[in-house]
Structures are given as C-alpha cells and as structure tokens.
Design an enzyme around this catalytic site. Structure first.
Site, PDB file in Angstrom:
ATOM      1  N   GLU A   1       0.721  -1.236   0.106  1.00 41.08           N
ATOM      2  CA  GLU A   1       0.207   0.043   0.106  1.00 41.08           C
ATOM      3  C   GLU A   1       0.979   1.134  -0.036  1.00 41.08           C
ATOM      4  OE1 GLU A   1      -2.502   0.004   3.426  1.00 41.08           O
ATOM      5  OE2 GLU A   1      -2.475  -2.380   3.456  1.00 41.08           O
TER       6      GLU A   1
ATOM      7  N   ASN B   1      -0.931   1.194  -5.192  1.00 42.02           N
ATOM      8  CA  ASN B   1      -1.428   2.210  -4.388  1.00 42.02           C
ATOM      9  C   ASN B   1      -2.845   1.945  -3.768  1.00 42.02           C
ATOM     10  OD1 ASN B   1      -2.486   4.926  -3.984  1.00 42.02           O
ATOM     11  ND2 ASN B   1      -2.144   5.844  -5.918  1.00 42.02           N
TER      12      ASN B   1
ATOM     13  N   ILE C   1      -6.249   3.561  -2.790  1.00 37.12           N
ATOM     14  CA  ILE C   1      -7.121   2.359  -3.197  1.00 37.12           C
ATOM     15  C   ILE C   1      -7.495   2.734  -4.676  1.00 37.12           C
ATOM     16  CG2 ILE C   1      -8.079   1.352  -1.273  1.00 37.12           C
ATOM     17  CD1 ILE C   1     -10.284   3.305  -1.360  1.00 37.12           C
TER      18      ILE C   1
ATOM     19  N   SER D   1      -9.652   7.986  -1.120  1.00 38.62           N
ATOM     20  CA  SER D   1      -8.337   7.724  -1.470  1.00 38.62           C
ATOM     21  C   SER D   1      -8.338   7.387  -3.068  1.00 38.62           C
ATOM     22  CB  SER D   1      -7.362   6.675  -0.822  1.00 38.62           C
ATOM     23  OG  SER D   1      -7.341   6.955   0.547  1.00 38.62           O
TER      24      SER D   1
ATOM     25  N   GLU E   1      -8.621   6.869  -6.948  1.00 40.97           N
ATOM     26  CA  GLU E   1      -8.345   7.372  -8.439  1.00 40.97           C
ATOM     27  C   GLU E   1      -9.496   7.773  -8.974  1.00 40.97           C
ATOM     28  OE1 GLU E   1      -5.189   8.438  -7.877  1.00 40.97           O
ATOM     29  OE2 GLU E   1      -5.131   7.091  -6.262  1.00 40.97           O
TER      30      GLU E   1
END
Length: 982
Positions: free
Chosen positions: A489, A559, A561, A578, A580
C-alpha cells in the site's frame, strides 16, 4: 409474446438438454427476504408471501452502502427463502447447491431439513441436497447472521477479519448461488469446508513461450455414489475463445469402487496456444468428461488461461518478460453506493476494467479473499491479482490462525483455475516463519503447478525470505536480489473529486478539514491536483529502483485504493476518498496520472501527457499549470502561442508558474531527448452551462429484466457545443418511469445523497444507478435542473427466462474477453541503466563486526556507528575496480532525515552534500573516479526539517523508519549499493 416463447424454450431445455451430462443453473432468481428471525422460517409451510421479493446477489442492508459509516452498517438476523422445482432430468441424480459466499454465517435448510452451517463470512460453500428433496415444489431457507461480534459455534472464537475498519459488512447472501445436477458418478465440486471435495484442477507446464507450446494437464476428483463399481474413461477437450477445438486427449479406462473417490488425470502437449497476459485475458474452456460405455455421464467446463510465471532475482516475470507491479490495493468489497458489493458481473468488468485502463497490472485485494465474480472478471480483463485469505492487521495464534489456514485452503481450491491469481497473500502484515511455511505447504498441496508465489506483507529478513516467495512493506520502498519486493500500500492520501484546486468553486482550500484522532489530517482532505501530484511523487521512488537499475531492485507497488470505499476513513466524509476514481467510478486526475506513468511493463513504452485540472477560470486568474508526462521535455501553448518550457521537479512531473488564464485552448506538448514530439494533451475552455445530457452504460447483453441487473447513467452539465462545464455544481432532479428501481448515486451532502432523487453534479458530472425489475419493458429516466434544458433517456429491459426458480444463463455468460494489449511482447521490457559492483568486504572503526550488515540484502539489519563518535565512517572494498557512477543508500530514518555525507573513492572525494529524504532509498551521483575502495563519512548531525509526511496518523508504529532509535550524529546504513555505467 416474446416472454412466453422464452419461458417455453427454457422449460424444454430444462426437461432435456441434448448431449448434456451435467446441468448447472443460475439459482439467483425468485428469493424472498425478511430482516427478522421468525421461529418457523425453515419450514415448508411457512408463509413468506409478505416478504420482500429479491433476486440474488442481494445484501439485505444494501441501502447502508456509503450512506453510513462502516461502523454503523446494520447487523442482525435475516432470512432468505426460495421455492424451486427440479427438472424431470434430475430424477435419480445428485443435486448440489453452491453459494459463492454469505456474510457472516449462513444456516441452510431444504424442506425443513437442516443441511449445515457455514460461518467464516468469506469463502464459497455448498451442500448435497440429497434426501431433502421432494418431487414438485421444494423450499430452501437460509438464516444469516452478520453481527460484527459473531462467534464460531464450536469454539466461541471471533473471526479476525470481521473488522469494523476494513471489511464492510454487507449482510446476508450478497454473492451468487448455483445449482448443480450430476450423475452419481461425478466430478466433485471445489467446496472443501462443507463437502470435503476438491473438484477439477487444470494447469500448464513445460512452457515454450516463443513456440506457443505447453503441456496441458487436467485432473478431477471423481466420486462414485452408484450402487456398484464403475469403469470410466476420462476425456479432456480444449476449446479456444472462439469455441474451436484445439486439443483432445484422454486417460486409459479406470475402475472406481462403489462409494470410493479417486483422482483422474490426463495431459498432452498442445501447440498454437495463446498465453494469458497483462491486458490480454485470453481464456480457454477445458471440458473434462467421464464416459461409461462410450456415453458421457458427467461433464465439467472449466474456464481458464495459461501463463508462465517466475519469481526470482527480485523480479516477477510473466511469459518470460519482466514486469514491475503497478496497481491498486483495493478493498475486497469493491462496493458501489446503495448496492454494496452485489453488482452484476458486467459492472465488475466495467469497474475493474477502469483500473486496467489506468495501466494497472495488479489488484491486491485487501484482508479477505475476493468473491468469484471479481476473480473471474480479472481473468477476462487480463489483470493480475493477489489473493489474501482472511485477516485484519496482525499475525495471530491458536484457533484464529487455524481459521485463517482453513480460509486459505478453501480459497486455493476454489480459485486455483483462475489464471489472474499470481500471488497468495498469507497476511496483511508479516507472519512468522513457521506460519509462512504452513501457508506455503497449503499451496504446495493444493496448487503445486499453478505458478503462484506464496508470501506476505513485510517478509524482509533473510530467514523469512528463505520461506516466502515475495514480500514488501506497506508504505516504503523495499529492494531485493532474491524474492520480489513490492509495496502493499502506498500514497494513502484522500481527496474528493468535487474539489479541483484552491481557485475553483466550491473553493475548498487544499487540506481543509477536521483533525483525525486529534492529529492533523490535511493530507486526507486534498484537492484533486495535489492528490494527483502526490501520486506522482510517491510512484517516482518505485520507478527509480525498477528492474534494470541494478542487482537489487524494487518490484513496484500498489496504490491504496482504486475507487472510493465505504471503509475506514480519515477525511471529512464518512467514507474513504483515496480512490483514483470516485464511488461511481468517475475518474479523478490521479487516474490519468497513473495512466501516464504506468504505460509499460517496466520502462514506459508509450508516451503520454496529461494536464491536471481544467481550463475554466475567472478573468485575472494566474496559476501554476502542472503536467504529468513521460516525455523528456514539456512545453505549454495557449491558443497556439508558446508559454515556455515546463520545469521538471521529478520524473513525470512538470510545471510552469505564473500562467495568466485566458479562455481557449491550453496545450502541453511532450518531446523526447532528441527533440521529437512524442505526446500531446489539451484542455479547452467550456462555455456557459445550457443543458443536461444523459448517457447510459449497460451490459453487453443489454439490460436484463432479472431483478439484479443495473444501468449506469451519467448526467452532465454541458454548454451549447456539448462540452462538459467543469465548474457546474447544479442540483439535478430525477424521475424514473417503467419497470426499474431507483438506486441513485452519491455526492457531498446529507447521507451522501444515497438513494436521493435529487443530487448535485460535481465538476459538471455525476452518475446514478437504475436496477431493473423482473418485468421487461420500457424505462424512461428524466433529469431536470433550474436554468438548464432537461434531458431524457429511454432504456429497454430484456426478458429473462426463469422456470421453476431456475435460469439457464449464468451471470457472467456472454461477457467478452479483453484482448486489447495483445500477447506478451517478445522484446525486453527495460533498458539496463546501471550495473552493480559487488562489495568484497567492509571495515569500520566502530561496530566492525556488523559492517557486513550494510550490504547483506536484508533490510532488517544495519550497521551503525557508536554515538559520540566524531565523523563516523565506513570503508568498502569492491570486488573489482570500477568507475563508479552512483551509490544508493538506505539510511535509518530515511523519511524524516537528511544526512550530511561525503564519499571518497581511493581517497579522492566524489560527493559531498545532504542526502534527500525518500520512502527508502536515495541515489547519490558521483564524480567519475575509478577505484576499488569507497569511504562513506557522516559530516555532522542529520537534519529533520521538511520530513516526508506519510498519511498514517492512526498508527504511527507503521511509519517507523528507525529515526527515533538512531541519534542524529550516528551514521546508520541499512543497505548500500555501488553502480557503474553499463
């Protein structure tokens, strides 16, 4: 008329399926649901007519998804009941029910007879309906219990993964259900915990990638429940994605005694194969058939793909080509507003396909095993995945560890034919060497030929690396010359899609928001632009240590999430932002940033550029324009006039300050080192909003009137030319007519507008969901907003034939394979940029015995000088003289500290300066000097100003880099590497 014909056709198909040796039915239709615990709900005569009619998959508390904080998801007892009638062809045969999962516990009854209890809340399970069935109408009833504190009936032990932070609680039967009708001589189902059986296992070996050949093997666990012994032949048929037969082979006839279970096996070399790859989800159907006296009595179709993997020298190879892990740590719930995880299979493809479109190659599912629908979705897409068992945040012991082992065992057996699974994850945090060995033994027992690495987060020490096959920390860069190390993560910041930047309505200043647990939470309340910039900065550390940069390399990272998640959060909202993409899968700027950086297996193979933000500002605005680009140089143009060359602050990140806004076209042009144009990105000023626009996305099969399928509808505020206005925040009213159920969308506001019939667009766009009913027909959606021309959209839902509670079409039937990226390229995926020079020995004035720990490829060890030692140093003797180009260091406290370092080669200084801060490793450029002795000296105390702020305020122990245990005047080297030019 069409519906009647379809029902008649299905009725004929169920009564007799020509040439079929097994029937598999979609058992999702026709359930009834009650959130209650009536005493006689398992009994046949119980009156459930007042219960809610539902089609599975369906969480009974789906309305809570994103409307409530994860800790407030409703829990309790809910019953599901269903009437069904078996076809005449089932008479005298075996009948099994298969549940893809339940949350948390499910107690199953058929016609009042208790079949069993499944409790772990993760894995698939099933039962032999056996003597419980009757002629005509049958009733299945399932009592579910999704209490957070549910305890295992036999041991009174809680399940570690029933966690209010990580595992969103969508209760009941939120996954698919199937019914299997087989001969009494049959291939078992892969449902170990309840049936004790392992099913079919298909695998490949002896690969010749360039020659397109491999040995294909199939093995089936075969059980004979006939009254007498049986002699059968085992035949394997391989069909390609077009349904064409490409191979057929068989095993010699074999005998199985009555009541016995054996394993039948067959294999053959097969040519002209198409290998499954990243972005190339090529799948085959493998038919395994049992024949008695030449007649098929049981046939199982296993959809799978073939690929070669290797995990060594710190790298992952797929079909002989190295790739760096690039992707997302995604919550296994993968949820949507007001639906939770229970979405149709095509929508799983849509969501996961967006991750692929951002050029991700790996999904690391978090904490618990994903459901079969998501596993199969990644197969079709060509997207690798890491499959966990079940845990929370720590290694455990006793019964809790046994529970985790049992989940991993069941998950391996159930999913071992899915080619997209590349990693088996033993723990969300590190596990002991003994526990790692147990997990690896499970892999070796149940999936010895699947080409999958067994590992865990962390696993950094040499003893752990001797057992684990991959590892990597959560927030930092790890490197290895042994097993692949990739970050589990990273880039944990949060930012709502609604906020472009400080200069754009609603004028959210970057970082504004409440504290989290009494600590600053500005990194959880970012604007889109700063969120995307952080994504670029964090990835740069991994890219810099990619394969091709030495002997010890980083194998990448994921990454956290991909899509905003209804799990624990630290920002202003009650869900995690979080992603994208947002919860409706509308991309944020970070999506495009990844698309630019990740377009290649290791090195960038296709040049891209993306300008962050929009180009609609107030007159007089002056701002910094930021471009994410894989080009070597970037220039900006406004309305065709050059503005100048952008400053490159880090690889992929370019900016130009003091750009005065003017309406029109802003263009970024990327150039390679030779000055050739390689990429271009454009932003255009949109005009004043004048209208709404509606567009829909539905299944490739059309909207199905099965009570579970949905339509995803996008609403935009557009100008007179049809361009979306990025400043629009209008509130839109929706009206739906026809056989559809409103499931709505999400936006910032009361209850996040979940299920509201009026909600705002954000940045000029939003999306809503409509769920079809079991009645086919015309659905009309209308949208209106003050001062804007309204919009309307018409959808036609298609009839779905159901007979006796059974449907012939499974949820994923007919979904296309994604073959967009094509087969694995035969060319190398990276260019070697530097070559490591090995170390022969090291000497130090203090703690000399530990000097070797600074270059032992073990990040849990280090050499450190003694406190109070003046100008501490360490000298390395290289295995050979070389003209060094760079040295790479991992120093204790790497995130918080810069160290004043000098480096001398054979007594001549080649570097003197402050080391940069990083997420692990720093690269120091050296003045060219040939030599074999390198001395590293600390010239003063470390500086802790401008430390990298990692967003893990809830658990500071996770962010520990050793700085708090290392005095500022101590030189402490975790790993050091020396490099020359290639």
């Amino acid at each position: 008329m069409k519906l009647s014909l379809a029902l008649a056709a299905l009725a004929l198909a169920i009564v007799a399926i020509p040439g079929s040796a097994r029937e598999v039915y979609n058992f999702n239709p026709g359930w009834r649901l009650a959130v209650a615990d009536p005493a006689d709900a398992a009994q046949v005569r119980f009156d459930d007519s007042g219960w809610q009619a539902v089609t599975l998959p369906r969480a009974w508390n789906e309305d809570d998804a994103f409307a409530k904080d994860i800790t407030e998801h409703r829990t309790g007892i809910a019953w599901y009941r269903k009437h069904f009638t078996l076809p005449a062809s089932a008479r005298g045969r075996k009948v099994f029910i298969e549940f893809e999962g339940a949350r948390q516990a499910a107690e199953v009854y058929v016609n009042g007879k208790r079949l069993g209890l499944h409790e772990n809340g993760i894995t698939a399970f099933g039962f032999d309906l056996g003597d419980a069935l009757v002629a005509g109408d049958n009733v299945v009833a399932v009592r579910t219990d999704n209490r957070w504190d549910y305890r295992e009936a036999a041991t009174d032990q809680r399940y570690q993964w029933s966690d209010k932070n990580f595992n969103a609680n969508y209760g009941g039967l939120p996954k698919n259900v199937r019914l299997h009708v087989t001969d009494k001589l049959y291939q078992t189902l892969p449902l170990y915990s309840t049936l004790g059986t392992t099913g079919v296992y298909v695998h490949a070996g002896e690969f010749d990638i360039t020659g397109q050949r491999a040995t294909i093997s199939a093995e089936s666990q075969v059980r004979n429940e006939r009254a007498t012994a049986a002699t059968f032949t085992y035949e394997v048929l391989l069909r390609d994605a077009d349904g064409k037969q490409v191979a057929r082979f068989a095993a010699p006839a074999q005998r199985v005694a009555a009541g016995a279970t054996i394993v039948a096996k067959a294999s053959a070399k097969v040519g002209k194969l198409k290998f499954w790859s990243w972005g190339y989800g090529y799948l085959y159907d493998v038919e395994t058939t049992l024949k008695v006296d030449g007649k098929a009595v049981d046939r199982v179709v296993t959809r799978t793909g073939f690929r070669k993997t290797e995990f060594s020298h710190g790298m992952v190879r797929l079909n002989d080509r190295v790739l760096q892990m690039k992707g997302y740590a995604q919550r296994t719930s993968n949820e949507w507003p007001a639906l939770g995880m229970s979405v149709p299979a095509w929508l799983s493809d849509y969501s996961n396909g967006l991750a692929l479109a951002s050029n991700a190659n790996l999904i690391r599912w978090m904490h618990i095993t994903p459901w079969k629908q998501d596993v199969e979705s990644l197969d079709r897409l060509g997207l690798m995945q890491a499959m966990p068992a079940g845990d929370s945040e720590a290694d455990v012991s006793g019964r809790r560890w046994e529970q985790r082992l049992e989940v991993m065992r069941d998950a391996i057996i159930y999913n071992r034919n899915n080619p997209s699974i590349i990693f088996y994850e033993s723990g969300n945090r590190g596990v002991s060497q003994a526990h790692m060995a147990q997990m690896k033994d499970l892999r070796d027992r149940f999936d010895p030929y699947g080409g999958r690495a067994s590992g865990s987060r962390e696993m950094l020490s040499a003893p752990l690396q001797a057992v684990a096959e991959y590892g990597g920390e959560m927030l930092y860069i790890n490197k290895s010359a042994r097993i692949p190390m990739w970050a589990m993560e990273y880039s944990r910041d949060e930012g709502a899609r609604k906020f472009w930047d400080d200069l754009t309505p609603p004028f959210h200043r970057d970082g504004d928001g409440p504290q989290h647990k009494g600590q600053d939470a500005s990194t959880y309340n970012r604007n889109q632009d700063s969120h995307a910039i952080e994504d670029v900065k964090r990835w740069y550390d991994y890219w810099r240590e990619r394969p091709g940069t030495g002997t010890r390399v980083s194998s990448g990272g994921v990454n956290i999430i991909f899509s905003d998640s209804n799990t624990h959060h630290r920002g202003a909202e009650n869900y995690r932002r979080s992603g994208e993409v947002d919860a409706m899968r509308i991309p944020k700027d970070g999506f495009y940033a990844h698309q630019v950086m990740w377009d290649g297996w290791v090195d960038v193979e296709r040049q891209r550029s993306h300008i962050l933000g929009h180009w609609n500002y107030a007159p007089g605005t002056v701002k910094t324009v930021t471009v994410v680009s894989s080009a070597e140089r970037v220039e900006l143009y406004l309305n065709g006039k050059p503005l100048g060359e952008c400053r490159q602050s880090e690889r992929f990140l370019f900016s130009l300050d003091q750009v005065a806004w003017q309406p029109g076209e802003l263009k970024a042009v990327g150039y390679d080192a030779a000055g050739r144009k390689v990429s271009e990105a454009v932003l255009e000023t949109a005009g004043a909003p004048v209208a709404l626009r509606l567009t829909s996305t539905v299944s490739p099969k059309g909207l199905q009137a099965d009570g579970a399928d949905v339509a995803l509808v996008q609403v935009e505020v557009v100008d007179v030319q049809g361009r979306r206005n990025p400043l629009a925040l209008d509130s839109v009213k929706f009206d739906v007519q026809g056989p559809a159920e409103w499931r709505g969308g999400i936006a910032q506001g009361p209850d996040n507008f979940v299920l509201a019939r009026e909600l705002p667009v954000e940045g000029g766009v939003n999306r809503v969901l409509l769920r079809g009913t079991t009645q086919a027909g015309t659905i009309t959606l209308r949208a209106s907003a003050a001062g804007l021309a309204p919009a309307a959209l018409t959808l036609e839902s298609r009839p779905v034939a159901v007979h006796g509670g059974l449907a012939a079409q499974l949820p994923s039937d007919g979904l296309p394979l994604n073959l967009e990226r094509g087969p694995t390229p035969a060319t190398p995926s990276f260019t070697v940029s530097r070559v490591a020079v090995p170390v022969k020995s090291a000497q130090a004035a203090s703690n000399a015995a530990d000097a070797g720990k600074s270059y032992d490829d073990d990040e849990t060890t280090a050499w450190a000088s003694r406190p109070g030692e003046g100008a501490p140093s360490i000298t390395y003797e290289l295995a050979e003289a070389a003209t060094l180009k760079e040295i790479v260091l991992k120093l204790s406290g790497w995130r918080e500290r810069s160290y004043p370092i000098s480096v001398a080669v054979d007594g001549v200084e080649v570097y003197n300066g402050m080391t940069p801060k990083s997420l692990g490793y720093v690269t120091l450029p050296l003045k060219p000097r040939r030599g074999s002795s390198v001395k590293v000296t600390l010239n003063g105390a470390a500086d802790e100003g401008n430390a990298i702020k990692l967003t893990e305020v809830a658990n500071q122990a996770i962010t520990d880099t050793g700085a708090n245990r290392t005095p500022k005047g101590v030189l402490s080297i975790v790993e050091i590497e020396f490099y020359r030019a290639p």
